[in-house]
Design a protein around this motif. Structure first.
Motif, PDB file in Angstrom:
ATOM      1  N   SER A  13      -1.070 -42.765 -40.019  1.00 14.74           N
ATOM      2  CA  SER A  13       0.325 -42.909 -40.421  1.00 14.74           C
ATOM      3  C   SER A  13       1.224 -42.621 -39.220  1.00 14.74           C
ATOM      4  N   VAL A  14       2.522 -42.573 -39.492  1.00 19.55           N
ATOM      5  CA  VAL A  14       3.532 -42.305 -38.462  1.00 19.55           C
ATOM      6  C   VAL A  14       4.136 -40.935 -38.729  1.00 19.55           C
ATOM      7  N   ALA A  15       4.265 -40.124 -37.687  1.00 24.08           N
ATOM      8  CA  ALA A  15       4.662 -38.732 -37.866  1.00 24.08           C
ATOM      9  C   ALA A  15       6.135 -38.564 -38.234  1.00 24.08           C
ATOM     10  N   ALA A  16       6.991 -39.496 -37.830  1.00 23.09           N
ATOM     11  CA  ALA A  16       8.438 -39.310 -37.973  1.00 23.09           C
ATOM     12  C   ALA A  16       8.846 -39.006 -39.410  1.00 23.09           C
ATOM     13  N   SER A  17       8.294 -39.747 -40.363  1.00 23.35           N
ATOM     14  CA  SER A  17       8.660 -39.537 -41.761  1.00 23.35           C
ATOM     15  C   SER A  17       8.271 -38.131 -42.226  1.00 23.35           C
ATOM     16  N   PHE A  18       7.087 -37.682 -41.853  1.00 26.96           N
ATOM     17  CA  PHE A  18       6.622 -36.353 -42.240  1.00 26.96           C
ATOM     18  C   PHE A  18       7.532 -35.271 -41.653  1.00 26.96           C
ATOM     19  N   LYS A  19       7.893 -35.437 -40.395  1.00 27.94           N
ATOM     20  CA  LYS A  19       8.743 -34.442 -39.739  1.00 27.94           C
ATOM     21  C   LYS A  19      10.137 -34.414 -40.366  1.00 27.94           C
ATOM     22  N   TYR A  20      10.648 -35.582 -40.720  1.00 27.47           N
ATOM     23  CA  TYR A  20      11.975 -35.628 -41.322  1.00 27.47           C
ATOM     24  C   TYR A  20      11.969 -34.943 -42.684  1.00 27.47           C
ATOM     25  N   THR A  21      10.906 -35.128 -43.457  1.00 30.07           N
ATOM     26  CA  THR A  21      10.800 -34.435 -44.742  1.00 30.07           C
ATOM     27  C   THR A  21      10.717 -32.932 -44.533  1.00 30.07           C
ATOM     28  N   TRP A  49      12.135 -21.608 -35.441  1.00 26.88           N
ATOM     29  CA  TRP A  49      11.532 -22.382 -36.529  1.00 26.88           C
ATOM     30  C   TRP A  49      11.245 -23.824 -36.140  1.00 26.88           C
ATOM     31  N   VAL A  50      11.480 -24.187 -34.899  1.00 28.27           N
ATOM     32  CA  VAL A  50      11.176 -25.560 -34.474  1.00 28.27           C
ATOM     33  C   VAL A  50       9.691 -25.848 -34.605  1.00 28.27           C
ATOM     34  N   SER A  51       8.853 -24.905 -34.204  1.00 23.78           N
ATOM     35  CA  SER A  51       7.407 -25.127 -34.276  1.00 23.78           C
ATOM     36  C   SER A  51       6.915 -25.157 -35.716  1.00 23.78           C
ATOM     37  N   THR A  52       7.662 -24.562 -36.635  1.00 19.88           N
ATOM     38  CA  THR A  52       7.304 -24.637 -38.046  1.00 19.88           C
ATOM     39  C   THR A  52       7.769 -25.951 -38.653  1.00 19.88           C
ATOM     40  N   THR A  53       8.983 -26.358 -38.311  1.00 22.66           N
ATOM     41  CA  THR A  53       9.592 -27.545 -38.920  1.00 22.66           C
ATOM     42  C   THR A  53       9.008 -28.836 -38.365  1.00 22.66           C
ATOM     43  N   LEU A  54       8.752 -28.899 -37.073  1.00 24.87           N
ATOM     44  CA  LEU A  54       8.308 -30.145 -36.450  1.00 24.87           C
ATOM     45  C   LEU A  54       6.787 -30.242 -36.306  1.00 24.87           C
ATOM     46  N   TYR A  55       6.084 -29.240 -36.709  1.00 23.87           N
ATOM     47  CA  TYR A  55       4.622 -29.295 -36.772  1.00 23.87           C
ATOM     48  C   TYR A  55       4.282 -29.671 -38.213  1.00 23.87           C
ATOM     49  N   VAL A  56       3.880 -30.899 -38.417  1.00 18.98           N
ATOM     50  CA  VAL A  56       3.821 -31.484 -39.759  1.00 18.98           C
ATOM     51  C   VAL A  56       3.058 -30.610 -40.741  1.00 18.98           C
TER      52      VAL A  56
END
Length: 640
Positions: A82-90, A137-144
């Motif tokens: 899949s593509v990571a962008a959608s997961f990260k945005y959620t 929290w960047v590593s929590t939010t952007l780590y899918v």
């Protein structure tokens, strides 16, 4: 300060957080993302009730399998890759929702201790805004895959909101019936805990954290406290169950965790330093830290090794001794500290997890910045409201800017991991990543030089030993001495699951490339050595990998009887019908139909007896598949 400024500040914080993270949502998947998400495509995608059930129950990250977290990934896709962008945005949207719930919970808490509503709203928005915009929290939010942490935190906050809302109802008997108040409190605590645990296991701490909140409310003399027997049953018993569970894991044996480079005492010593590091990162934010390459953190071997351990222990003892004074004089500071420490009870004490990860602070830090927000409010009350507004905006702008900078780095996964690896040369995973990058870029000479240096400087790392050997094999420069040196090091090094995975990849390489045929026998010798000596022979994960890869090597070398023996051993060790059918296919594909038939008969017996796990497809599927394979093989024998 009026409601409009509070609402405006809340909206501004949400928008600032959204824009600060936006750049990072374009980054790729990392580390544990693929192992956790690949089951989305295991059965050609999740497209009906059967595949949904199979996927949701496929979790392996914790004792519960974290089914709610897995279910939430279907918001973004139902297949893999899949593509990571959608997961990260959620993830980002869920983080913003956590910020809103934290503001609500803080507002209810302040109302319960008789703060004027307008003032309570202002303080709650400031405290939640500082937490939400923090770059930690960047590593929590952007780590899918850390959606598990975010979702657990979200349900903990939702449960806290329900509990505190019921608590306010209990204080207003003229407007709400006590029975309704108790019901709402019980539902908030119970349902919040259940949903949080099904997202990630540390959600089980919610009852204990609510007890901390109740202790704070008692100190602030909140009206109409709940009945003690009710608190004991609804909050006390679940909290006690968690404490007893942790107490059951106390074991100071020297070799308690063979797969970890530390024992329980060393872990507890190390965590005293790590908790101070967490506090430092929270109160002195930085644009980027060590990220996810934390394996280079120096372990505390004793109180004096390193020397900082004793100071960390003394520091926490001093904090604990000061808690009664803080409870009387600075109750908001007491709340922040005790909530933080209780929030770390599962992941930072006696359970044999890895030592250091930023995401472990996500829920424990919920009230960390409430004392600061109280101080800023006091500044506005004591001097001018504009001063409080200016300080708040300045702090939020600073945090948003740092979060934006960190998000930019997260937008490029390769640059991000290179940064982490260069920042901590003691991280074996970081060194391994840099070596892998050089190999991908076909800079084999540099990769060999880096690998040679890495195994000398970090001789304890089996991951680097395996990486070093793989480079020599893939470049065709490996000799018997290289295999002997690798074997001698591996039998003395601690078990590492990544090393077992690297060993399988090494065999994959040797099997796929005809020019590496000469390495089949040395690889077999290496596998035999690791199963006879050293720590690896104690781990079922490794033994099943060894059995399977021995079978593959023997098959390629033409020793079919030995291949058959090790395939049967591997089938037993894996215990999975899916893995067994793959092994049968390899034997049949090599043209050894008699031996393949024997494997198939063994698989049939295992499926019928229940010795082989047939999830998620079920026993009927494999019985039909076995019958189909038998017909195909019978037809092949007739044609021959």
């Amino acid at each position: 300060m009026k409601k409009i400024p509070s609402l405006f500040l809340l909206a501004s914080a949400l928008v600032a957080c959204l824009f600060a993270y936006q750049a990072g949502t374009t980054g790729d998947f990392l580390f544990d993302d693929e192992p956790n998400l690949k089951y989305l495509g295991e059965l050609d995608g999740v497209h009906n009730w059967f595949t949904l059930k199979a996927y949701v129950l496929s979790g392996w990250s914790g004792p519960t399998g974290r089914p709610l977290s897995l279910l939430s990934f279907l918001i973004d896709d139902n297949t893999w890759p899949s593509v990571a962008a959608s997961f990260k945005y959620t993830n980002l949207c869920l983080h913003l929702l956590c910020g809103l719930l934290l503001a609500w919970a803080t507002y209810l808490l302040l109302c319960a201790v008789r703060f004027v509503e307008v003032r309570a709203a202002w303080i709650a928005v400031v405290a939640a805004g500082l937490w939400m915009l923090h770059p930690y929290w960047v590593s929590t939010t952007l780590y899918v895959v850390q959606r598990m942490t975010i979702l657990s935190g979200l349900f903990m906050l939702a449960g806290m909101v329900g509990y505190l809302k019921g608590r306010l109802w209990l204080m207003q008997p003229d407007r709400h019936r006590p029975l309704a108040a108790y019901a709402l409190m019980a539902m908030g605590a119970g349902l919040g805990t259940l949903l949080a645990v099904l997202s990630k296991e540390n959600g089980a701490l919610l009852p204990l954290l609510l007890l901390v909140v109740e202790a704070f409310l008692h100190r602030m003399r909140a009206d109409a406290p709940p009945k003690k027997i009710w608190l004991a049953v609804v909050l006390g018993l679940p909290a006690l169950a968690v404490v007893l569970y942790l107490a059951k894991h106390i074991n100071f044996s020297p070799n308690l965790w063979p797969n970890r480079p530390f024992d329980q005492v060393e872990r507890l010593y190390s965590e005293t330093r790590i908790l101070w590091d967490y506090m430092g990162q929270l109160w002195l934010p930085r644009i980027e830290g060590a990220g996810l390459f934390q394996d280079g953190f120096e372990i505390s071997r004793s109180l004096l090794q390193p020397m900082s351990t004793v100071w960390a222990v003394v520091g926490w003892v001093a904090v604990l001794l000061c808690l009664p004074l803080l409870y009387r004089r600075l109750p908001f500071v007491w709340l922040a500290i005790v909530f933080f420490l209780c929030g770390h009870l599962i992941e930072s004490t006696v359970i044999g997890l890895e030592l250091h990860f930023e995401h472990r602070n996500y829920a424990p830090a919920f009230f960390m910045f409430l004392p600061l927000a109280i101080g800023i409010d006091w500044l506005g009350q004591r001097y001018r409201p504009r001063m409080a507004i200016a300080v708040t905006l300045a702090l939020m702008a600073m945090l948003a800017g740092m979060t934006w900078q960190r998000s930019l780095l997260w937008a490029d996964a390769d640059r991000l991991q290179t940064y982490w690896a260069m920042k901590d040369p003691q991280s074996a995973r970081g060194r391994n990543y840099l070596i892998s990058r050089l190999v991908e870029e076909k800079k084999y000479g540099e990769a060999l030089a880096w690998a040679d240096q890495a195994v000398q400087e970090l001789p304890h790392s089996s991951l680097l030993t395996m990486s070093w050997l793989r480079i020599y094999v893939n470049t065709g420069q490996a000799t018997e001495e290289h295999f002997e040196q690798a074997a001698a090091q591996l039998v003395q090094q601690a078990f590492d699951a990544q090393t077992a995975s690297g060993l399988r990849i090494l065999v994959d390489d040797a099997v796929a490339a005809p020019e590496l045929t000469r390495y089949h026998q040395p690889l077999l010798h290496l596998l035999n050595t690791l199963t006879e000596r050293g720590p690896y022979k104690e781990f079922p994960l490794f033994l099943r990998v060894v059995a399977y890869n021995k079978a593959r090597l023997y098959l390629l070398m033409g020793d079919v009887p030995q291949a058959q023996i090790h395939y049967l051993d591997a089938i037993q060790r894996y215990g999975l019908a899916s893995s067994a059918m793959q092994m049968f296919a390899e034997m049949a594909g090599a043209g050894h139909l008699q031996e393949a038939q024997q494997l198939l008969d063994h698989i049939r017996q295992g499926v019928e007896s229940g010795k082989l796990n047939t999830d998620p497809l079920g026993q009927n599927h494999y019985q039909q598949e076995i019958q189909r394979m038998q017909k195909i093989m019978a037809a092949d024998r007739v044609t021959k």
